[in-house]
Write an enzyme that holds these catalytic residues in place. Structure first.
Site, PDB file in Angstrom:
ATOM      1  N   ALA A  18      -8.406   1.776   1.649  1.00 44.14           N
ATOM      2  CA  ALA A  18      -7.753   0.488   1.898  1.00 44.14           C
ATOM      3  C   ALA A  18      -7.938   0.070   3.347  1.00 44.14           C
ATOM      4  CB  ALA A  18      -6.266   0.578   1.570  1.00 44.14           C
ATOM      5  N   ILE A  19      -7.843  -1.244   3.575  1.00 42.60           N
ATOM      6  CA  ILE A  19      -7.973  -1.824   4.911  1.00 42.60           C
ATOM      7  C   ILE A  19      -6.840  -2.810   5.121  1.00 42.60           C
ATOM      8  CG2 ILE A  19      -9.404  -3.263   6.433  1.00 42.60           C
ATOM      9  CD1 ILE A  19     -11.849  -2.250   4.875  1.00 42.60           C
ATOM     10  N   GLY A  20      -6.197  -2.736   6.266  1.00 42.75           N
ATOM     11  CA  GLY A  20      -5.172  -3.708   6.642  1.00 42.75           C
ATOM     12  C   GLY A  20      -5.036  -3.725   8.149  1.00 42.75           C
ATOM     13  N   GLY A  46      -5.189  -0.431  10.433  1.00 41.91           N
ATOM     14  CA  GLY A  46      -6.555   0.053  10.257  1.00 41.91           C
ATOM     15  C   GLY A  46      -6.930   0.367   8.829  1.00 41.91           C
ATOM     16  N   CYS A  80      -2.202  -3.227  -3.367  1.00 45.85           N
ATOM     17  CA  CYS A  80      -2.931  -4.385  -2.842  1.00 45.85           C
ATOM     18  C   CYS A  80      -2.956  -5.548  -3.827  1.00 45.85           C
ATOM     19  CB  CYS A  80      -4.341  -4.000  -2.426  1.00 45.85           C
ATOM     20  SG  CYS A  80      -4.375  -2.773  -1.104  1.00 45.85           S
ATOM     21  N   HIS A  99       1.138   5.234   1.492  1.00 40.51           N
ATOM     22  CA  HIS A  99       0.653   6.276   2.399  1.00 40.51           C
ATOM     23  C   HIS A  99       1.375   7.567   2.063  1.00 40.51           C
ATOM     24  CE1 HIS A  99      -1.614   3.452   4.673  1.00 40.51           C
ATOM     25  NE2 HIS A  99      -0.588   2.876   5.263  1.00 40.51           N
ATOM     26  N   THR A 141       0.845  -1.192   0.000  1.00 42.16           N
ATOM     27  CA  THR A 141       0.000   0.000   0.000  1.00 42.16           C
ATOM     28  C   THR A 141       0.882   1.243   0.000  1.00 42.16           C
ATOM     29  OG1 THR A 141      -0.134   0.066   2.434  1.00 42.16           O
ATOM     30  CG2 THR A 141      -1.878  -1.122   1.268  1.00 42.16           C
TER      31      THR A 141
END
Length: 225
Positions: free
Chosen positions: A159-161, A172, A190, A91, A89
């Site tokens: 996104a979620i992780g 989160g 992802c 950021h 991902t």
């Protein structure tokens, strides 16, 4: 569209979590150190749960399922290996990251329901801006359709992780408010190469980070308490 899973939380017994927003750009290593400290304190019962909103400088993170070939430009930004689930991902500035440190012992120990809750939280946040976010069976995150780009085009907006330790969640979600979308080109986000990424501002919405924070907090409480 994937149907919404049952979110089996007994909210009456869940105390309010701390809600913290950090201004500026937080180094990723500093965030990891704090999450480690906070989750241990929450697990021991020494500290209340925490929702921590922040932004990072530009960087890539590799989850436990990350594939080497999905790091397209390894020298572009720092790469951090992390214990969260998922693949690569991005950021960076303009992206709202929310680290979610909740005690699943207070929520039935149901990790699948927790992930469904994160999805619902993002979808309800987007609805505050009249954006329809959707789940997909074959890929993680929250997606929006782009009929302006073509009849079958859709792009990822969030996104979620997560990781769970001693029944406490950390890592989160991330919501693209106004990041530099070209920065995503250094990875296969992802592990999904056939779909792009978007943001609220890319969709033509003049949303500020403060607007996003208000919507996130309003959408969070009915789901998680």
């Amino acid at each position: 569209m994937k149907p919404r899973a049952s979110i089996a939380f007994s909210l009456k017994s869940v105390p309010s979590a701390r809600w913290e927003v950090t201004s500026g750009l937080t180094p990723y290593a500093d965030a990891l150190t704090r999450m480690e400290r906070e989750t241990l304190a929450i697990a021991r019962g020494d500290s209340p749960e925490l929702i921590w909103l922040l932004e990072h400088p530009p960087l890539y993170t590799a989850g436990t399922s990350a594939k080497d070939e999905d790091l397209v430009a390894p020298g572009r930004f720092p790469v951090h290996k992390t214990g969260r689930g998922g693949q690569y991902t991005y950021h960076g500035p303009g992206q709202r990251v929310a680290y979610v440190m909740l005690d699943l012992r207070k929520r039935g120990q149901d990790v699948r329901a927790f992930v469904a809750g994160l999805e619902a939280w993002l979808i309800d946040t987007l609805a505050a801006f009249n954006v329809t976010g959707e789940r997909r069976e074959d890929r993680v995150g929250v997606w929006v359709r782009r009929p302006d780009k073509g009849p079958d085009i859709e792009e990822k907006i969030a996104a979620i992780g997560i990781r769970v330790r001693q029944s406490v969640t950390f890592h989160g979600i991330s919501l693209n408010v106004e990041p530099d979308l070209s920065h995503f080109s250094g990875i296969v986000p992802c592990g999904v190469a056939e779909h792009g990424v978007t943001s609220l501002v890319d969709l033509g919405l003049p949303v500020t980070m403060e607007d996003a924070d208000v919507a996130l907090e309003a959408a969070y409480r009915p789901i998680f308490g």
